[in-house]
Scaffold this motif. Structure first.
Motif, short mmCIF file in Angstrom:
data_model
loop_
_atom_site.label_atom_id
_atom_site.label_comp_id
_atom_site.label_asym_id
_atom_site.label_seq_id
_atom_site.Cartn_x
_atom_site.Cartn_y
_atom_site.Cartn_z
N MET A 45 -2.80 -3.61 10.89
CA MET A 45 -3.33 -4.87 10.36
C MET A 45 -3.27 -4.88 8.83
O MET A 45 -2.90 -5.88 8.22
CB MET A 45 -4.76 -5.08 10.84
CG MET A 45 -4.89 -5.26 12.34
SD MET A 45 -6.63 -5.28 12.88
CE MET A 45 -7.17 -6.80 12.11
N ILE A 46 -3.64 -3.77 8.24
CA ILE A 46 -3.65 -3.69 6.77
C ILE A 46 -2.24 -3.76 6.23
O ILE A 46 -1.97 -4.46 5.23
CB ILE A 46 -4.35 -2.40 6.31
CG1 ILE A 46 -5.84 -2.45 6.68
CG2 ILE A 46 -4.17 -2.19 4.81
CD1 ILE A 46 -6.60 -1.16 6.39
N GLN A 47 -1.30 -3.08 6.88
CA GLN A 47 0.08 -3.12 6.40
C GLN A 47 0.66 -4.52 6.54
O GLN A 47 1.44 -4.96 5.69
CB GLN A 47 0.91 -2.09 7.17
CG GLN A 47 0.57 -0.65 6.80
CD GLN A 47 1.36 0.37 7.58
OE1 GLN A 47 1.93 0.06 8.65
NE2 GLN A 47 1.41 1.60 7.09
N ARG A 48 0.27 -5.18 7.58
CA ARG A 48 0.74 -6.56 7.77
C ARG A 48 0.15 -7.47 6.69
O ARG A 48 0.85 -8.32 6.13
CB ARG A 48 0.34 -7.04 9.16
CG ARG A 48 0.78 -8.45 9.51
CD ARG A 48 0.84 -8.58 11.00
NE ARG A 48 0.71 -9.96 11.45
CZ ARG A 48 1.11 -10.38 12.64
NH1 ARG A 48 1.67 -9.53 13.48
NH2 ARG A 48 0.95 -11.64 13.00
N SER A 84 -11.22 5.84 6.76
CA SER A 84 -12.05 4.95 7.57
C SER A 84 -11.28 3.72 8.02
O SER A 84 -11.73 2.98 8.90
CB SER A 84 -13.28 4.51 6.76
OG SER A 84 -12.90 3.78 5.61
N THR A 85 -10.13 3.49 7.41
CA THR A 85 -9.32 2.32 7.78
C THR A 85 -8.09 2.69 8.62
O THR A 85 -7.27 1.83 8.90
CB THR A 85 -8.85 1.59 6.51
OG1 THR A 85 -8.06 2.48 5.71
CG2 THR A 85 -10.01 1.08 5.70
N PHE A 86 -7.98 3.95 9.03
CA PHE A 86 -6.78 4.38 9.74
C PHE A 86 -6.54 3.59 11.02
O PHE A 86 -5.40 3.26 11.36
CB PHE A 86 -6.86 5.88 10.07
CG PHE A 86 -5.62 6.40 10.75
CD1 PHE A 86 -4.46 6.62 10.01
CD2 PHE A 86 -5.61 6.66 12.10
CE1 PHE A 86 -3.30 7.09 10.63
CE2 PHE A 86 -4.46 7.13 12.73
CZ PHE A 86 -3.30 7.35 11.98
N SER A 87 -7.61 3.27 11.74
CA SER A 87 -7.45 2.55 13.00
C SER A 87 -6.97 1.12 12.79
O SER A 87 -6.56 0.45 13.74
CB SER A 87 -8.76 2.55 13.79
OG SER A 87 -9.79 1.94 13.05
N PRO A 135 -4.79 3.55 4.46
CA PRO A 135 -4.84 3.61 5.92
C PRO A 135 -3.87 4.63 6.52
O PRO A 135 -3.93 4.93 7.71
CB PRO A 135 -4.47 2.19 6.35
CG PRO A 135 -3.62 1.69 5.23
CD PRO A 135 -4.23 2.28 3.98
N ASN A 136 -2.97 5.18 5.69
CA ASN A 136 -2.02 6.15 6.20
C ASN A 136 -2.64 7.53 6.39
O ASN A 136 -2.06 8.41 7.04
CB ASN A 136 -0.81 6.24 5.28
CG ASN A 136 0.03 4.97 5.31
OD1 ASN A 136 0.41 4.50 6.38
ND2 ASN A 136 0.30 4.41 4.15
N GLU A 137 -3.80 7.74 5.77
CA GLU A 137 -4.49 9.01 5.91
C GLU A 137 -5.30 9.01 7.21
O GLU A 137 -6.13 8.13 7.44
CB GLU A 137 -5.43 9.23 4.72
CG GLU A 137 -4.74 9.26 3.36
CD GLU A 137 -3.84 10.47 3.20
OE1 GLU A 137 -4.09 11.49 3.88
OE2 GLU A 137 -2.87 10.39 2.41
N GLU A 138 -5.06 10.00 8.06
CA GLU A 138 -5.69 10.00 9.38
C GLU A 138 -7.21 10.07 9.33
O GLU A 138 -7.90 9.61 10.22
CB GLU A 138 -5.15 11.15 10.22
CG GLU A 138 -3.70 10.93 10.65
CD GLU A 138 -3.29 11.86 11.77
OE1 GLU A 138 -4.17 12.31 12.53
OE2 GLU A 138 -2.09 12.15 11.87
#
Length: 325
Positions: free
Chosen positions: A163-166, A156-159, A150-153
């Motif tokens: 939530m993912i990091q949590r 598809s999960t960037f937005s 998700p860290n890659e702008e």
């Protein structure tokens, strides 16, 4: 009575706590606010439990269980009493016609544990299990539709990065052996961290993050009140004024005008607090007409609206299940 808002059950501390973050029956789609807080109950409602003023919905969920819903609220008073009478027979283990404090406490704990087991089983079956474990990658794919970083702008999960990091932080805490996978038992801790001792700090951190709107690492008086009572268009009710005073005299122990992590922990997870024991004593206190410290079937049915009601969750399954209590 305070209104439930962003936090529906502390089942818990629940749960709980009771309460708690509890997943819905289906995997939420990315972007749904599925992990705002561990507790399903509003923190402000939980304070009623701690301080002696109970939310009827909490009593119903603690006694009946929260996983089955929409049955008792559709029944007439007579139908509710008939079903409740059957449940009373299950609680009265020795069949002497009296429900003791221990029998009622055992029942409430059973209901709580059964919900966690049922919820974990349902969620476990909905994921791609590898052997007898679930990988972080498989969980992320099933929950967010992709296992991209998700860290890659351009991911598809960037937005859904936050939530993912949590999720990942909670995942790593639940992963006791640090192998990157969760067993079914570890997955239960991930889903219901309020029930696992080693997950308690995660509960506190997530609560802090949700209420701390300015992200300064503390909960101010206005953030505390705002989380409980967001509707500022009406005159401030008396309970809000009471909560303001409680914040100053009880919550903010060092008197610096804000709550730190330790103060939040003391708030939502008071040391040596047993929610099932507190709920048991409350139900007996409210229903024990002859004040003998026990509840007869008639006393429970006489106060049936304390145990079941318009917002009560269904415990009809308890009447037909063959598992032992």
């Amino acid at each position: 009575m305070k209104k439930s808002i962003s936090m529906k059950l502390i089942e818990v501390y629940l749960i709980f706590a009771l309460v708690v973050i509890t997943y819905s029956s289906a995997i939420p789609k990315p972007g749904e606010d599925k992990k705002n807080r561990v507790h399903e109950q509003k923190l402000s409602d939980m304070e009623h439990e701690h301080e002696g003023e109970h939310n009827p919905d909490y009593d119903h969920e603690a006694f009946l269980g929260k996983d089955e819903a929409k049955t008792f609220d559709q029944l007439t008073p007579d139908e509710s009493k008939d079903r409740l009478g059957i449940i009373v027979g299950k609680i009265d283990k020795d069949g002497d016609g009296q429900v003791t404090e221990q029998e009622l406490k055992d029942w409430i704990q059973y209901v709580q544990k059964r919900y966690i087991v049922t919820d974990t089983d349902r969620m476990w079956k909905d994921h791609n299990i590898e052997g007898d474990k679930l990988s972080w990658s498989a969980y992320k794919q099933r929950t967010y539709g992709s296992d991209d970083d998700p860290n890659e702008e351009d991911s598809s999960t960037f937005s859904y990065k936050d939530m993912i990091q949590r999720d990942e932080r909670r995942w790593k805490t639940a992963d006791k052996d640090n192998d990157g996978f969760l067993t079914k038992e570890e997955f239960a801790d991930f889903l219901h961290p309020e029930e696992a001792e080693h997950m308690r700090d995660i509960v506190v951190k997530e609560t802090m993050e949700d209420i701390d709107k300015d992200k300064d690492g503390f909960i101010s008086l206005e953030e505390y009140i705002g989380d409980m009572w967001p509707d500022k268009n009406e005159e401030e009710p008396e309970w809000v004024k009471t909560e303001r005073e409680t914040f100053k005299t009880v919550r903010d122990k060092n008197g610096d005008g804000k709550m730190d992590l330790e103060e939040v922990k003391n708030w939502i997870m008071p040391p040596d607090y047993d929610h099932s024991e507190a709920e048991t004593r409350h139900l007996i206190h409210e229903s024990d007409s002859d004040k003998d410290g026990k509840l007869s079937r008639d006393e429970i049915l006489e106060h049936y609206d304390l145990f079941v009601g318009s917002q009560a969750t269904d415990f009809g399954e308890a009447l037909t299940r063959h598992d032992e209590f």
